[in-house]
Design a protein around this motif. Sequence first.
Motif, PDB file in Angstrom:
ATOM      1  N   LEU A  90     -12.656  -8.574  10.107  1.00 36.65           N
ATOM      2  CA  LEU A  90     -13.286  -8.163   8.847  1.00 36.65           C
ATOM      3  C   LEU A  90     -13.209  -6.655   8.666  1.00 36.65           C
ATOM      4  CD1 LEU A  90     -16.390 -10.516   8.985  1.00 36.65           C
ATOM      5  CD2 LEU A  90     -14.627 -10.546   7.214  1.00 36.65           C
ATOM      6  N   ALA A  91     -13.433  -5.936   9.732  1.00 38.06           N
ATOM      7  CA  ALA A  91     -13.387  -4.478   9.634  1.00 38.06           C
ATOM      8  C   ALA A  91     -11.969  -4.012   9.300  1.00 38.06           C
ATOM      9  CB  ALA A  91     -13.862  -3.856  10.944  1.00 38.06           C
ATOM     10  N   ASP A  92     -10.988  -4.639   9.923  1.00 40.48           N
ATOM     11  CA  ASP A  92      -9.598  -4.265   9.629  1.00 40.48           C
ATOM     12  C   ASP A  92      -9.242  -4.571   8.182  1.00 40.48           C
ATOM     13  OD1 ASP A  92      -7.450  -4.528  12.559  1.00 40.48           O
ATOM     14  OD2 ASP A  92      -9.257  -3.369  12.163  1.00 40.48           O
ATOM     15  N   LEU A  93      -9.692  -5.710   7.724  1.00 36.20           N
ATOM     16  CA  LEU A  93      -9.424  -6.089   6.329  1.00 36.20           C
ATOM     17  C   LEU A  93     -10.065  -5.079   5.376  1.00 36.20           C
ATOM     18  CD1 LEU A  93      -7.886  -8.402   5.108  1.00 36.20           C
ATOM     19  CD2 LEU A  93     -10.003  -9.706   4.917  1.00 36.20           C
ATOM     20  N   ALA A  94     -11.277  -4.663   5.711  1.00 33.50           N
ATOM     21  CA  ALA A  94     -11.964  -3.666   4.885  1.00 33.50           C
ATOM     22  C   ALA A  94     -11.185  -2.359   4.889  1.00 33.50           C
ATOM     23  CB  ALA A  94     -13.391  -3.444   5.386  1.00 33.50           C
ATOM     24  N   GLY A  95     -10.668  -1.980   6.046  1.00 34.71           N
ATOM     25  CA  GLY A  95      -9.882  -0.759   6.124  1.00 34.71           C
ATOM     26  C   GLY A  95      -8.626  -0.833   5.261  1.00 34.71           C
ATOM     27  N   VAL A  96      -7.939  -1.982   5.314  1.00 36.63           N
ATOM     28  CA  VAL A  96      -6.730  -2.163   4.503  1.00 36.63           C
ATOM     29  C   VAL A  96      -7.075  -2.097   3.016  1.00 36.63           C
ATOM     30  CG1 VAL A  96      -4.999  -3.868   3.827  1.00 36.63           C
ATOM     31  CG2 VAL A  96      -5.452  -3.442   6.256  1.00 36.63           C
ATOM     32  N   LEU A  97      -8.185  -2.728   2.667  1.00 34.41           N
ATOM     33  CA  LEU A  97      -8.611  -2.729   1.261  1.00 34.41           C
ATOM     34  C   LEU A  97      -8.968  -1.322   0.783  1.00 34.41           C
ATOM     35  CD1 LEU A  97      -8.809  -5.025  -0.748  1.00 34.41           C
ATOM     36  CD2 LEU A  97     -11.259  -5.128  -0.330  1.00 34.41           C
ATOM     37  N   SER A  98      -9.518  -0.530   1.680  1.00 37.26           N
ATOM     38  CA  SER A  98      -9.872   0.839   1.298  1.00 37.26           C
ATOM     39  C   SER A  98      -8.601   1.626   0.984  1.00 37.26           C
ATOM     40  CB  SER A  98     -10.683   1.511   2.400  1.00 37.26           C
ATOM     41  OG  SER A  98      -9.878   1.787   3.517  1.00 37.26           O
ATOM     42  N   ILE A  99      -7.515   1.326   1.700  1.00 32.71           N
ATOM     43  CA  ILE A  99      -6.234   1.993   1.419  1.00 32.71           C
ATOM     44  C   ILE A  99      -5.709   1.555   0.051  1.00 32.71           C
ATOM     45  CG2 ILE A  99      -3.832   2.236   2.170  1.00 32.71           C
ATOM     46  CD1 ILE A  99      -4.881   1.878   5.067  1.00 32.71           C
ATOM     47  N   CYS A 100      -5.824   0.259  -0.248  1.00 34.76           N
ATOM     48  CA  CYS A 100      -5.412  -0.239  -1.580  1.00 34.76           C
ATOM     49  C   CYS A 100      -6.237   0.441  -2.669  1.00 34.76           C
ATOM     50  CB  CYS A 100      -5.617  -1.749  -1.680  1.00 34.76           C
ATOM     51  SG  CYS A 100      -4.627  -2.691  -0.528  1.00 34.76           S
ATOM     52  N   LEU A 101      -7.496   0.660  -2.383  1.00 37.55           N
ATOM     53  CA  LEU A 101      -8.377   1.291  -3.365  1.00 37.55           C
ATOM     54  C   LEU A 101      -7.917   2.713  -3.671  1.00 37.55           C
ATOM     55  CD1 LEU A 101     -11.009   1.063  -5.014  1.00 37.55           C
ATOM     56  CD2 LEU A 101     -12.208   2.000  -3.044  1.00 37.55           C
ATOM     57  N   VAL A 102      -7.508   3.406  -2.625  1.00 42.26           N
ATOM     58  CA  VAL A 102      -7.036   4.777  -2.831  1.00 42.26           C
ATOM     59  C   VAL A 102      -5.845   4.781  -3.791  1.00 42.26           C
ATOM     60  CG1 VAL A 102      -5.830   6.681  -1.695  1.00 42.26           C
ATOM     61  CG2 VAL A 102      -7.888   5.730  -0.670  1.00 42.26           C
ATOM     62  N   VAL A 103      -4.952   3.820  -3.591  1.00 46.03           N
ATOM     63  CA  VAL A 103      -3.776   3.723  -4.468  1.00 46.03           C
ATOM     64  C   VAL A 103      -4.211   3.528  -5.919  1.00 46.03           C
ATOM     65  CG1 VAL A 103      -1.749   2.320  -5.020  1.00 46.03           C
ATOM     66  CG2 VAL A 103      -2.289   2.862  -2.638  1.00 46.03           C
ATOM     67  N   LEU A 104      -5.187   2.636  -6.125  1.00 43.93           N
ATOM     68  CA  LEU A 104      -5.668   2.367  -7.480  1.00 43.93           C
ATOM     69  C   LEU A 104      -6.386   3.578  -8.069  1.00 43.93           C
ATOM     70  CD1 LEU A 104      -6.918  -1.312  -7.293  1.00 43.93           C
ATOM     71  CD2 LEU A 104      -5.208  -0.393  -8.842  1.00 43.93           C
ATOM     72  N   LEU A 105      -7.220   4.182  -7.257  1.00 41.97           N
ATOM     73  CA  LEU A 105      -7.987   5.326  -7.762  1.00 41.97           C
ATOM     74  C   LEU A 105      -7.081   6.522  -8.037  1.00 41.97           C
ATOM     75  CD1 LEU A 105     -11.214   5.230  -5.545  1.00 41.97           C
ATOM     76  CD2 LEU A 105     -10.958   4.520  -7.917  1.00 41.97           C
ATOM     77  N   TRP A 106      -5.976   6.578  -7.309  1.00 44.56           N
ATOM     78  CA  TRP A 106      -5.058   7.691  -7.519  1.00 44.56           C
ATOM     79  C   TRP A 106      -4.472   7.662  -8.918  1.00 44.56           C
ATOM     80  CZ3 TRP A 106      -5.381  11.159  -3.808  1.00 44.56           C
ATOM     81  CH2 TRP A 106      -4.549  12.280  -3.882  1.00 44.56           C
ATOM     82  N   LYS A 107      -4.411   6.433  -9.495  1.00 51.09           N
ATOM     83  CA  LYS A 107      -3.848   6.283 -10.840  1.00 51.09           C
ATOM     84  C   LYS A 107      -4.766   6.879 -11.896  1.00 51.09           C
ATOM     85  CE  LYS A 107      -1.215   1.998 -10.424  1.00 51.09           C
ATOM     86  NZ  LYS A 107      -1.172   0.617 -10.924  1.00 51.09           N
ATOM     87  N   THR A 108      -6.055   6.949 -11.597  1.00 51.96           N
ATOM     88  CA  THR A 108      -6.975   7.541 -12.579  1.00 51.96           C
ATOM     89  C   THR A 108      -6.731   9.040 -12.632  1.00 51.96           C
ATOM     90  OG1 THR A 108      -8.754   8.066 -11.032  1.00 51.96           O
ATOM     91  CG2 THR A 108      -8.674   5.823 -11.893  1.00 51.96           C
ATOM     92  N   GLN A 109      -7.211   9.650 -13.670  1.00 50.21           N
ATOM     93  CA  GLN A 109      -7.023  11.086 -13.822  1.00 50.21           C
ATOM     94  C   GLN A 109      -8.125  11.877 -13.142  1.00 50.21           C
ATOM     95  OE1 GLN A 109      -4.225  12.334 -15.246  1.00 50.21           O
ATOM     96  NE2 GLN A 109      -3.686  10.161 -15.211  1.00 50.21           N
ATOM     97  N   ASN A 110      -9.072  11.179 -12.563  1.00 50.53           N
ATOM     98  CA  ASN A 110     -10.254  11.871 -12.056  1.00 50.53           C
ATOM     99  C   ASN A 110     -10.078  12.215 -10.588  1.00 50.53           C
ATOM    100  OD1 ASN A 110     -13.026  12.087 -10.807  1.00 50.53           O
ATOM    101  ND2 ASN A 110     -13.481  12.091 -12.988  1.00 50.53           N
ATOM    102  N   ARG A 111     -10.099  13.500 -10.307  1.00 53.26           N
ATOM    103  CA  ARG A 111      -9.861  13.925  -8.931  1.00 53.26           C
ATOM    104  C   ARG A 111     -11.020  13.553  -8.016  1.00 53.26           C
ATOM    105  NH1 ARG A 111      -7.971  19.981  -8.627  1.00 53.26           N
ATOM    106  NH2 ARG A 111      -9.169  20.274 -10.509  1.00 53.26           N
ATOM    107  N   THR A 112     -12.217  13.527  -8.594  1.00 52.24           N
ATOM    108  CA  THR A 112     -13.373  13.165  -7.772  1.00 52.24           C
ATOM    109  C   THR A 112     -13.229  11.761  -7.219  1.00 52.24           C
ATOM    110  OG1 THR A 112     -14.802  14.599  -9.074  1.00 52.24           O
ATOM    111  CG2 THR A 112     -15.874  12.916  -7.741  1.00 52.24           C
TER     112      THR A 112
END
Lengths: 368, 392
Positions: A90-112
């Motif tokens: 579960l922890a590993d899956l959460a870690g992988v998902l956090s990486i996917c989230l970074v990819v998605l958030l990177w698409k937004t214009q908001n640096r925060t």
Amino acid sequence: MPKKRLSQDRAGSLLHTVLSGPSRWSHRIVWALWWLTFLSLVMGAFVTTYDAGMAIPDWPNTFGYPLVFYPIHNWFKTCDVFLAHSHRLLADLAGVLSICLVVLLWKTQNRTLRWLGITGVVFFLFEALLGGLRIVVGDIVLANIHGCIAPLIFGFVTILVAVTKPWQGPGESAEKDRAAFAPVFSVDVQERARQKSASGPVREKKGTPERAGDRLRLSLAMFVGLVYLQMIVGAQLRHIPPTLSPLWPYVWTIVHLVIAGLIGLMVVGGWLYFRWPAIGTASRRWVVIISVIYVIQIICGLLTWVVNYNFPAWFLDYICAIHYTVNEYSALQTVITTTNAVTASLLFAASVVLLIVVVREERLREGG
Amino acid sequence: MQRRSRMTVLVDGISAIRGKTTLGLGVSLALLLVSLLGCTRYRALEFRLNTEGRDSASISTAQRESMEEVLRDLFGTPDEPLVPQGVSLDLEKLRRASGPMMRDLTGVERGLYRKLCVVCHGISGDGAGPMAGLLNPYPRDFRQGIFKYTSTVAGAKPTFRDLEAMLQRGTPGTGMPSFKLLPNEDLDCLIEYVKYLSLRGETELGLLRLVVDENEPLPLDKYAVLDDIVLPSAEFWELPEQDPATWVIVPQRPKLNKSELVAAIARGRQLYLQPRCQCVTCHGPEGRGDGEQTDLYDDWNKPKKGVTDQQTRELAQLYALPLQRLKARNFHHGLFHGGDQPEDIFLRIYVGIKGTPMPSAGAAPGIPGVLTNEEIWDLVFYILSLSHKLDV
């Protein structure tokens, strides 16, 4: 050359970009991450309760197998291996998902938001390495630190849920939301600092809304800190080195009880304060949630002592002679002890949410 | 201009340096990980010399080192136990019970004692584990070789079955849990390790008497210690297993009808009040634990009691745990630590509760008993009638 101050319209369009379109997916991913983090935290709490921290002797492998290739039929051979392996997965899956989230958030214009996503990955990576070190080195102190960091990550993911909540669409509420969040996501700190120094210091009168707002936020921040401190003390009682002097658990137990009382007083204070009509519905709702979690926590805390160490002698001698024998690793003992730890994390996350909600409601009131 | 709140300043500040913050956070966490790796590695544990009740300054460094060396040579360490030559302990079971808790790569679980017992009973079985100070009664100190609830006559060691029954049943009303959910192999390993700690503790006490009290010249001869202290203690442990007819009491509950039971209870009441039984002194005339004798201490706490309060406070410096008073059992509560079956109560009266003021009323080799078996059963039925636990 002074920084160009963003216009209100530009801040609003930034907000629009943050809270709409691609971030709807971000919010869904963050919710999935929240649940994975929570489940991983629950399994981690079970691991500690069941003394299964060293059930799997190697890391990052599992009995020589790469993590995801550990044969399923081996998972259920013993309870401690099942708990430890599930926690890792579960922890590993959460870690992988956090990486996917970074990819998605990177698409937004908001640096925060981008940096919040990266911070999340850093947190998960650190926690994973800490957990691995605990296995490799075999020191219970590392398990203790690992357990103390987990609720911080859970609280952080809860904040991500709050700040990626999608904006419903144009309209009056959108305008208010824009006003509420503009200061949070503004980039022009230097310009506003320049404006403040130009206008000179402003003495607030005692009892002004601004001072009351400051006191409320400070109180809530103290509440969050106190809850986290309580979790650290609880972690000391769950990760006891074998050669520790009997003095320390005695001290930790007294401190744990005192802090529980202080938190209770603050919860009661919250009930009294948040009855005011001026307080928003969302804040009141979260006060109720926090109160319920607190009551569950108190009950679980008292029961945790009983299912692990029985009723105190003074209780049996002078109040009620309850015939009870502690049953090691029984379902009752395991569930109650683990619930006590898990609800502490929920209390922490709920108090963080309340703080965010109160800040947001204040901004809305100021904007209105 | 509207004054900005402290929170807004904080958030704006964070927003302004968020990139650097995340980078700084990452670097800090990495440095923390590296430092943790260096500072927190597993350190093999050692047994601490049992100097309880003694002024540590009265033991010279040479004496201390000599005793520790002999004990290490004979019994090993908490991570690597050894069995002294001639002692019948199972080394493989000791290895499973000792050391840090873990499973090895073959899936075999080790460190059972550290997983299940050490938090209360301590690394050396001194009963002063980390949680001991919060418990009443204190966890058992194995080092004197005295165990409260046994089926063996006064002064004898417990049998394997006594220790097994303790682990299976637990001790109701105390922090001693039942381990009935654990596999029998694990319980066997724990029992073996408890015997090991007890034997080691008795050897340690014997060495302290020899070296510190009797000024035995150094260096100590390991083989002399083995012959004079270890092996006699080990043989005493084996006696109940080798000759149960002499050393082990097996209660034979009489089968009574209702009228016979009523008569037995009445006789038991009469016996209870008789001075030769000494029940009323501690348990009170009605069995409520309110006898006139209230200053009760077990053998582990008696040495901590001084003549005056000042002396007691001074003695407290020499012990890991403060003085703890015993409370005579209130039979009306029905909370019997040694078990609430008639056979359990019979054994408590017959062999007493070793290490406590509860005396033995039954016969032992060379010692006539105060009460006959029939009289003891009458007392058993009377006591159980007070707690409404009769099931004849």
